[in-house]
Design a protein around this motif. Structure first.
Motif, PDB file in Angstrom:
ATOM      1  N   TRP A 112      12.599  21.816  17.767  1.00 53.13           N
ATOM      2  CA  TRP A 112      13.464  22.676  16.959  1.00 53.13           C
ATOM      3  C   TRP A 112      13.042  24.133  17.117  1.00 53.13           C
ATOM      4  O   TRP A 112      11.850  24.437  17.241  1.00 53.13           O
ATOM      5  CB  TRP A 112      13.379  22.297  15.481  1.00 53.13           C
ATOM      6  N   GLY A 113      14.047  25.022  17.056  1.00 48.81           N
ATOM      7  CA  GLY A 113      13.756  26.438  16.990  1.00 48.81           C
ATOM      8  C   GLY A 113      13.493  26.868  15.558  1.00 48.81           C
ATOM      9  O   GLY A 113      13.555  26.054  14.629  1.00 48.81           O
ATOM     10  N   GLN A 114      13.219  28.165  15.386  1.00 52.81           N
ATOM     11  CA  GLN A 114      12.901  28.706  14.062  1.00 52.81           C
ATOM     12  C   GLN A 114      14.153  29.085  13.283  1.00 52.81           C
ATOM     13  O   GLN A 114      14.059  29.330  12.065  1.00 52.81           O
ATOM     14  CB  GLN A 114      11.977  29.915  14.205  1.00 52.81           C
ATOM     15  N   GLY A 115      15.270  29.181  13.942  1.00 49.76           N
ATOM     16  CA  GLY A 115      16.520  29.470  13.254  1.00 49.76           C
ATOM     17  C   GLY A 115      16.913  30.930  13.314  1.00 49.76           C
ATOM     18  O   GLY A 115      16.077  31.816  13.473  1.00 49.76           O
ATOM     19  N   THR A 116      18.208  31.178  13.182  1.00 54.05           N
ATOM     20  CA  THR A 116      18.746  32.531  13.123  1.00 54.05           C
ATOM     21  C   THR A 116      19.798  32.570  12.014  1.00 54.05           C
ATOM     22  O   THR A 116      20.604  31.662  11.881  1.00 54.05           O
ATOM     23  CB  THR A 116      19.332  32.961  14.480  1.00 54.05           C
ATOM     24  N   GLN A 117      19.753  33.631  11.209  1.00 51.62           N
ATOM     25  CA  GLN A 117      20.633  33.735  10.043  1.00 51.62           C
ATOM     26  C   GLN A 117      22.023  34.215  10.466  1.00 51.62           C
ATOM     27  O   GLN A 117      22.148  35.216  11.187  1.00 51.62           O
ATOM     28  CB  GLN A 117      20.046  34.705   9.024  1.00 51.62           C
ATOM     29  N   VAL A 118      23.027  33.520   9.972  1.00 47.58           N
ATOM     30  CA  VAL A 118      24.421  33.945  10.128  1.00 47.58           C
ATOM     31  C   VAL A 118      25.002  34.128   8.735  1.00 47.58           C
ATOM     32  O   VAL A 118      24.954  33.201   7.916  1.00 47.58           O
ATOM     33  CB  VAL A 118      25.244  32.913  10.920  1.00 47.58           C
ATOM     34  N   THR A 119      25.510  35.310   8.472  1.00 47.99           N
ATOM     35  CA  THR A 119      26.112  35.605   7.178  1.00 47.99           C
ATOM     36  C   THR A 119      27.541  36.088   7.397  1.00 47.99           C
ATOM     37  O   THR A 119      27.766  37.037   8.149  1.00 47.99           O
ATOM     38  CB  THR A 119      25.308  36.675   6.425  1.00 47.99           C
ATOM     39  N   VAL A 120      28.480  35.410   6.751  1.00 50.98           N
ATOM     40  CA  VAL A 120      29.891  35.758   6.883  1.00 50.98           C
ATOM     41  C   VAL A 120      30.381  36.286   5.537  1.00 50.98           C
ATOM     42  O   VAL A 120      30.339  35.567   4.535  1.00 50.98           O
ATOM     43  CB  VAL A 120      30.727  34.555   7.318  1.00 50.98           C
ATOM     44  N   SER A 121      30.810  37.526   5.524  1.00 46.08           N
ATOM     45  CA  SER A 121      31.279  38.138   4.289  1.00 46.08           C
ATOM     46  C   SER A 121      32.783  37.956   4.136  1.00 46.08           C
ATOM     47  O   SER A 121      33.532  37.937   5.131  1.00 46.08           O
ATOM     48  CB  SER A 121      30.924  39.616   4.271  1.00 46.08           C
ATOM     49  N   SER A 122      33.230  37.853   2.892  1.00 47.30           N
ATOM     50  CA  SER A 122      34.673  37.644   2.636  1.00 47.30           C
ATOM     51  C   SER A 122      35.399  38.962   2.507  1.00 47.30           C
ATOM     52  O   SER A 122      34.809  40.029   2.440  1.00 47.30           O
ATOM     53  CB  SER A 122      34.840  36.815   1.362  1.00 47.30           C
TER      54      SER A 122
END
Length: 122
Positions: A112-122
């Motif tokens: 597994w990787g460490q992850g990357t944040q995805v944030t979607v604003s409305s």
């Protein structure tokens, strides 16, 4: 051993697009199935998409069908997740994973990787 590093996350408005990349190092990347999972705050880590080592048929969660596309470039040891028509509910940390076979189950992936944040604003 396979080491995985995700990139490409960020903040985007609803309806926008992002392309995540997962760079692999170590041996046997090309023999591995690759998957993307995501985890929103307070929720389980859920399957998003997977692709076999041969880059044949891909598999997607129902929630992302028609919007997300997984692909891989074995020459570059990289797997991608193209995300279009993003929605606020897509907000999560996205993880790539390497496994012995294509699967939607976390237990079938052993790196597994460490992850990357995805944030979607409305």
């Amino acid at each position: 051993q396979v080491q995985l590093v995700e990139s490409g996350g960020g903040l985007v408005q609803a309806g926008g697009s992002l392309r995540l990349a997962c760079a692999a190092s170590g041996r046997t990347f090309s023999n591995r199935a690759m998957g993307w999972f995501r985890q929103a705050p307070g929720k389980d880590r859920d399957f998003v998409a997977a692709i076999p080592w041969s880059a044949g048929s891909t598999y997607n969660a129902d929630s992302v069908k028609g919007r997300f596309t997984i692909s891989r470039d074995n020459a570059k040891n990289t797997v991608y997740l193209q995300m279009n028509s993003l929605k606020p509910e897509d907000t999560a940390v996205y993880y790539c994973a390497a496994g012995r076979r294509v699967s939607s189950r976390r237990v079938d992936y052993d790196y597994w990787g460490q992850g990357t944040q995805v944030t979607v604003s409305s």
